[in-house]
Design an enzyme around this catalytic site. Structure first.
Site, PDB file in Angstrom:
ATOM      1  N   ASP A  55       0.852  -1.041   0.042  1.00 49.60           N
ATOM      2  CA  ASP A  55      -0.023   0.096   0.186  1.00 49.60           C
ATOM      3  C   ASP A  55       1.072   1.367  -0.066  1.00 49.60           C
ATOM      4  O   ASP A  55       1.685   1.478   0.934  1.00 49.60           O
ATOM      5  CB  ASP A  55      -1.070  -0.022   1.264  1.00 49.60           C
ATOM      6  CG  ASP A  55      -2.122   0.814   1.116  1.00 49.60           C
ATOM      7  OD1 ASP A  55      -1.930   2.062   0.424  1.00 49.60           O
ATOM      8  OD2 ASP A  55      -3.137   0.670   1.281  1.00 49.60           O
ATOM      9  N   SER A 106      -7.190   4.043  -1.588  1.00 48.25           N
ATOM     10  CA  SER A 106      -6.683   2.469  -1.629  1.00 48.25           C
ATOM     11  C   SER A 106      -8.202   1.735  -1.945  1.00 48.25           C
ATOM     12  O   SER A 106      -7.959   0.669  -2.614  1.00 48.25           O
ATOM     13  CB  SER A 106      -6.261   2.078  -0.361  1.00 48.25           C
ATOM     14  OG  SER A 106      -4.889   2.610  -0.049  1.00 48.25           O
ATOM     15  N   ASP A 158      -9.744  -2.715   6.207  1.00 47.78           N
ATOM     16  CA  ASP A 158      -9.183  -1.918   5.715  1.00 47.78           C
ATOM     17  C   ASP A 158      -9.634  -2.067   4.061  1.00 47.78           C
ATOM     18  O   ASP A 158      -9.823  -3.193   3.494  1.00 47.78           O
ATOM     19  CB  ASP A 158      -7.724  -1.467   5.838  1.00 47.78           C
ATOM     20  CG  ASP A 158      -7.219  -0.364   5.517  1.00 47.78           C
ATOM     21  OD1 ASP A 158      -7.942   0.789   5.997  1.00 47.78           O
ATOM     22  OD2 ASP A 158      -6.232  -0.009   5.435  1.00 47.78           O
ATOM     23  N   THR A 160      -8.074  -2.338   1.024  1.00 44.28           N
ATOM     24  CA  THR A 160      -7.612  -3.271   0.258  1.00 44.28           C
ATOM     25  C   THR A 160      -7.920  -4.669   0.408  1.00 44.28           C
ATOM     26  O   THR A 160      -8.595  -5.161  -0.573  1.00 44.28           O
ATOM     27  CB  THR A 160      -5.647  -3.314   0.491  1.00 44.28           C
ATOM     28  OG1 THR A 160      -5.373  -1.793   0.271  1.00 44.28           O
ATOM     29  CG2 THR A 160      -5.361  -3.964  -0.679  1.00 44.28           C
ATOM     30  N   ARG A 171     -15.784   2.907   2.117  1.00 48.75           N
ATOM     31  CA  ARG A 171     -14.933   2.127   2.685  1.00 48.75           C
ATOM     32  C   ARG A 171     -14.835   2.230   4.262  1.00 48.75           C
ATOM     33  O   ARG A 171     -14.330   1.351   4.745  1.00 48.75           O
ATOM     34  CB  ARG A 171     -13.408   2.520   2.213  1.00 48.75           C
ATOM     35  CG  ARG A 171     -13.062   4.114   2.583  1.00 48.75           C
ATOM     36  CD  ARG A 171     -11.674   4.508   1.878  1.00 48.75           C
ATOM     37  NE  ARG A 171     -10.671   3.613   2.766  1.00 48.75           N
ATOM     38  CZ  ARG A 171      -9.466   3.827   2.724  1.00 48.75           C
ATOM     39  NH1 ARG A 171      -8.997   4.731   1.765  1.00 48.75           N
ATOM     40  NH2 ARG A 171      -8.336   2.963   3.287  1.00 48.75           N
ATOM     41  N   GLU A 323      -1.218  -7.988   2.012  1.00 49.94           N
ATOM     42  CA  GLU A 323      -0.783  -6.738   1.808  1.00 49.94           C
ATOM     43  C   GLU A 323       0.073  -6.249   2.930  1.00 49.94           C
ATOM     44  O   GLU A 323      -0.077  -6.478   4.036  1.00 49.94           O
ATOM     45  CB  GLU A 323      -2.257  -5.753   1.949  1.00 49.94           C
ATOM     46  CG  GLU A 323      -1.850  -4.441   1.691  1.00 49.94           C
ATOM     47  CD  GLU A 323      -3.132  -3.570   2.436  1.00 49.94           C
ATOM     48  OE1 GLU A 323      -3.376  -2.403   2.011  1.00 49.94           O
ATOM     49  OE2 GLU A 323      -3.952  -4.254   3.200  1.00 49.94           O
ATOM     50  N   ASP A 328       1.841   2.735   3.597  1.00 51.09           N
ATOM     51  CA  ASP A 328       0.911   3.702   3.402  1.00 51.09           C
ATOM     52  C   ASP A 328       0.718   4.550   4.639  1.00 51.09           C
ATOM     53  O   ASP A 328       0.783   5.831   4.695  1.00 51.09           O
ATOM     54  CB  ASP A 328      -0.288   3.109   2.608  1.00 51.09           C
ATOM     55  CG  ASP A 328      -1.349   4.301   2.686  1.00 51.09           C
ATOM     56  OD1 ASP A 328      -1.559   5.233   1.768  1.00 51.09           O
ATOM     57  OD2 ASP A 328      -2.244   4.183   3.675  1.00 51.09           O
ATOM     58  N   LYS A 329       0.294   3.944   5.562  1.00 50.85           N
ATOM     59  CA  LYS A 329      -0.270   4.165   6.785  1.00 50.85           C
ATOM     60  C   LYS A 329       0.942   5.250   7.564  1.00 50.85           C
ATOM     61  O   LYS A 329       0.879   6.427   8.010  1.00 50.85           O
ATOM     62  CB  LYS A 329      -0.711   3.490   7.847  1.00 50.85           C
ATOM     63  CG  LYS A 329      -1.688   2.480   7.254  1.00 50.85           C
ATOM     64  CD  LYS A 329      -2.837   2.119   7.959  1.00 50.85           C
ATOM     65  CE  LYS A 329      -3.766   1.318   7.311  1.00 50.85           C
ATOM     66  NZ  LYS A 329      -4.599   1.930   6.539  1.00 50.85           N
ATOM     67  N   HIS A 332       1.572   8.672   5.672  1.00 55.77           N
ATOM     68  CA  HIS A 332       0.673   9.573   5.871  1.00 55.77           C
ATOM     69  C   HIS A 332       1.047  10.260   6.982  1.00 55.77           C
ATOM     70  O   HIS A 332       0.902  11.433   7.245  1.00 55.77           O
ATOM     71  CB  HIS A 332      -0.669   8.932   6.100  1.00 55.77           C
ATOM     72  CG  HIS A 332      -1.431   8.584   5.145  1.00 55.77           C
ATOM     73  ND1 HIS A 332      -1.952   9.309   4.092  1.00 55.77           N
ATOM     74  CD2 HIS A 332      -2.051   7.387   4.703  1.00 55.77           C
ATOM     75  CE1 HIS A 332      -2.757   8.789   2.960  1.00 55.77           C
ATOM     76  NE2 HIS A 332      -2.690   7.750   3.356  1.00 55.77           N
ATOM     77  N   ASP A 370      -0.529  -0.014  -4.678  1.00 56.57           N
ATOM     78  CA  ASP A 370      -1.962   0.392  -5.044  1.00 56.57           C
ATOM     79  C   ASP A 370      -2.203   2.007  -5.539  1.00 56.57           C
ATOM     80  O   ASP A 370      -3.042   2.413  -6.132  1.00 56.57           O
ATOM     81  CB  ASP A 370      -2.963   0.297  -3.930  1.00 56.57           C
ATOM     82  CG  ASP A 370      -2.720   0.610  -2.506  1.00 56.57           C
ATOM     83  OD1 ASP A 370      -1.672   1.514  -2.642  1.00 56.57           O
ATOM     84  OD2 ASP A 370      -3.589   0.647  -1.886  1.00 56.57           O
ATOM     85  N   HIS A 371      -1.182   2.651  -5.238  1.00 54.90           N
ATOM     86  CA  HIS A 371      -1.008   4.210  -5.614  1.00 54.90           C
ATOM     87  C   HIS A 371       0.424   4.786  -5.007  1.00 54.90           C
ATOM     88  O   HIS A 371       0.907   4.044  -3.889  1.00 54.90           O
ATOM     89  CB  HIS A 371      -2.197   4.965  -4.921  1.00 54.90           C
ATOM     90  CG  HIS A 371      -2.227   4.921  -3.423  1.00 54.90           C
ATOM     91  ND1 HIS A 371      -1.326   5.427  -2.446  1.00 54.90           N
ATOM     92  CD2 HIS A 371      -3.232   4.197  -2.458  1.00 54.90           C
ATOM     93  CE1 HIS A 371      -1.569   5.257  -1.340  1.00 54.90           C
ATOM     94  NE2 HIS A 371      -2.628   4.309  -1.125  1.00 54.90           N
ATOM     95  N   HIS A 416      -1.841  10.752  -0.832  1.00 50.90           N
ATOM     96  CA  HIS A 416      -1.451   9.833  -1.926  1.00 50.90           C
ATOM     97  C   HIS A 416      -1.000  10.904  -3.106  1.00 50.90           C
ATOM     98  O   HIS A 416      -1.626  12.062  -3.186  1.00 50.90           O
ATOM     99  CB  HIS A 416      -2.573   9.185  -2.529  1.00 50.90           C
ATOM    100  CG  HIS A 416      -3.171   8.276  -1.247  1.00 50.90           C
ATOM    101  ND1 HIS A 416      -4.307   7.231  -1.441  1.00 50.90           N
ATOM    102  CD2 HIS A 416      -2.558   7.677   0.031  1.00 50.90           C
ATOM    103  CE1 HIS A 416      -4.314   6.791  -0.533  1.00 50.90           C
ATOM    104  NE2 HIS A 416      -3.397   6.971   0.512  1.00 50.90           N
TER     105      HIS A 416
HETATM  106 ZN    ZN Z   1      -3.397   5.816   2.484  1.00 54.27          ZN
END
Ligand code: ZN
Length: 456
Positions: A55, A106, A158, A160, A171, A323, A328-329, A332, A370-371, A416
């Site tokens: 992620d 995501s 989450d 994904t 989501r 995953e 990602d987390k 952020h 995913d991004h 993102h």
């Molecule tokens: Zn994110």
């Protein structure tokens, strides 16, 4: 004109010729019994897909991890996958799905990978504007007799993992008490329920991750009223595990739901938060203090792979998605060490997946993000004039690496970004991973490899 999907269909039937048997087995496990091809009841080779999603795994995240952990000239296991390309990630607009949204979240990106269809941000395997449920690769595989598994170091609810085994308009409707933005899906109004309710109903064979809090919420109405998703899972025959120390003792033959944290799991490495002005001397990352019941992503993956492979005898094979969500987390949160630690953890999973695929021809391993995300590797000499926040690590090369985070103000979480991502693959059908692809092509390749479903 020949479409990408038509190209895939012509490539995939010839897969055995594409297997790369000469590549050395990687990793400590999985090399024993090499090339012992699994067979199904019909005596033909099994077909397996192992999908590994990082992620936020953009080119910067990969380069940061390599520089820090191995040095600039080092090679991650990911670097040694023989087939690679680039993958576009854009989502579409809710009001006009014919138009792109250049920066995906995501949920929309996981939907594209899981279903082969683009949707709008925040939607989970439902179509933009119409809300039509979109069949997922996991559901198609399950219905065709394949074993299935989802593993994440985030909450299982989450975006994904949710996109592979649930369908909902928003989501964050994780549990029965979190349905205010998803009224039509609530059991109160006759809907299929929250993400965790749908995930249990989807009969996924192996579910490992966090999200215990959502699975414990009481279902307000419908046939399971008054019970939690965990209780529903138990009644449906699931073994429920809340302590990762029990992973190695699990035996095949029973579906298993393992929830090892209230929400997301703990990053492998302690935080090194970026700041302004820049912090002082370069730092090395430190191991985080993890609750003893939390397994690592590698431990969850090893257990899931062992269970699915053992239980797959007599079936066409299995589909497993794992995953690394904390890349990602922690991006952020502008936390370079947290990001890098999870990337290194994913890289260890890549080695294991590849070793399994080498021993089991017919297995496709795909690694993709995913991004893209915020971090940039910048010149330490200019950190003081960077408009964002920075952190500086001492790498395996013994030199400073400065990471800048500048997609939001200091007080709001980082965001993102919209660049295309690296994608890499090994094994059955992997040669189709080349050049510029899109997330929707990943679905088509997985479906073609398993020879299932409504390929778009
Ligand atoms: Zn994110």
């Amino acid at each position: 004109m020949t479409t990408w999907n038509e190209v895939l269909r012509t490539i995939v039937p010839g897969l055995p010729a594409l297997l790369i048997g000469a590549i050395a087995c990687v990793g400590a496990s999985g090399c024993a019994g090499m090339r012992a091809t699994q067979q199904n009841d019909a005596g033909t080779a099994q077909r397996n897909v192992i999908l590994l999603i990082g992620d936020g795994l953009g080119a910067s995240a990969i380069t940061m991890a390599r520089n820090y952990h191995l040095g600039a000239g080092g090679r991650l296991h990911l670097d040694d996958l023989p087939h690679s390309g680039f993958c576009t990630t854009y989502s579409v607009r809710e009001d006009d799905p014919t138009k792109p949204q250049y920066v995906t979240d995501s949920a929309a990106s996981a939907t594209a990978i899981a279903t082969g269809r683009k949707t709008s941000n925040h939607r989970v395997s439902t179509a933009a504007k119409t809300g039509e449920p979109l069949p997922t690769i996991l559901e198609l595989a399950r219905d065709a007799g394949f074993r299935t598994g989802l593993v994440t170091d985030a909450s299982l609810a989450d975006a994904t993992p949710a996109a592979f085994a649930s369908h909902i308009n928003y989501r964050w409707c994780h549990g029965p008490r979190m349905m205010s933005a998803c009224p039509a899906f609530s059991t109160i109004f006759g809907g299929p329920g929250s993400i965790v309710e749908q995930m249990v109903a989807a009969r996924v064979d192996v579910l490992f991750g966090g999200g215990e809090g959502s699975f414990e919420q009481t279902i307000p109405a419908g046939e399971h009223a008054g019970r939690s998703a965990l209780q529903v899972a138990k009644a449906a025959g699931y073994r429920v595990l809340r302590d990762g120390r029990g992973l190695s003792e699990l035996t095949p033959g029973q579906p298993v739901l393992g929830v090892f944290a209230e929400e997301n799991m703990t990053p492998r490495w302690a935080a090194s938060l970026a700041s302004f002005p820049p912090p002082g001397a370069p730092v090395r990352c430190r191991e985080a203090s993890r609750p003893s019941r939390e397994p690592t992503l590698v431990e969850m993956f090893d257990s899931a792979l062992r269970l699915l492979a053992a239980d797959a005898s007599g079936t066409p094979g299995f589909f497993l998605m794992a995953e690394a969500a904390l890349i990602d987390k922690r991006a952020h949160a502008a936390d370079a060490c947290g990001q890098i630690g999870d990337t290194i953890e994913l890289d260890a999973v890549v080695a294991r997946a590849r070793a399994f695929a080498y021993a089991n021809p017919g297995t496709l391993v795909i690694v993709v993000g995913d991004h893209d995300h915020t971090p940039q590797i910048v010149d330490p000499d200019f950190a003081r004039v960077n408009p964002g926040i920075t952190t500086t690590l001492e790498t395996a090369d013994g030199v400073p690496m400065t990471i800048a985070y500048a997609t939001s103000t200091f007080t709001f979480k980082q965001q993102h970004t919209g660049a295309q991502l690296p994608i890499a693959a090994y094994g059955a059908g992997a040669a189709a991973v080349a050049g510029r692809m899109d997330h929707t092509d990943v679905f088509a390749l997985m479906a073609a490899t398993l020879r299932i479903g409504a390929q778009p």
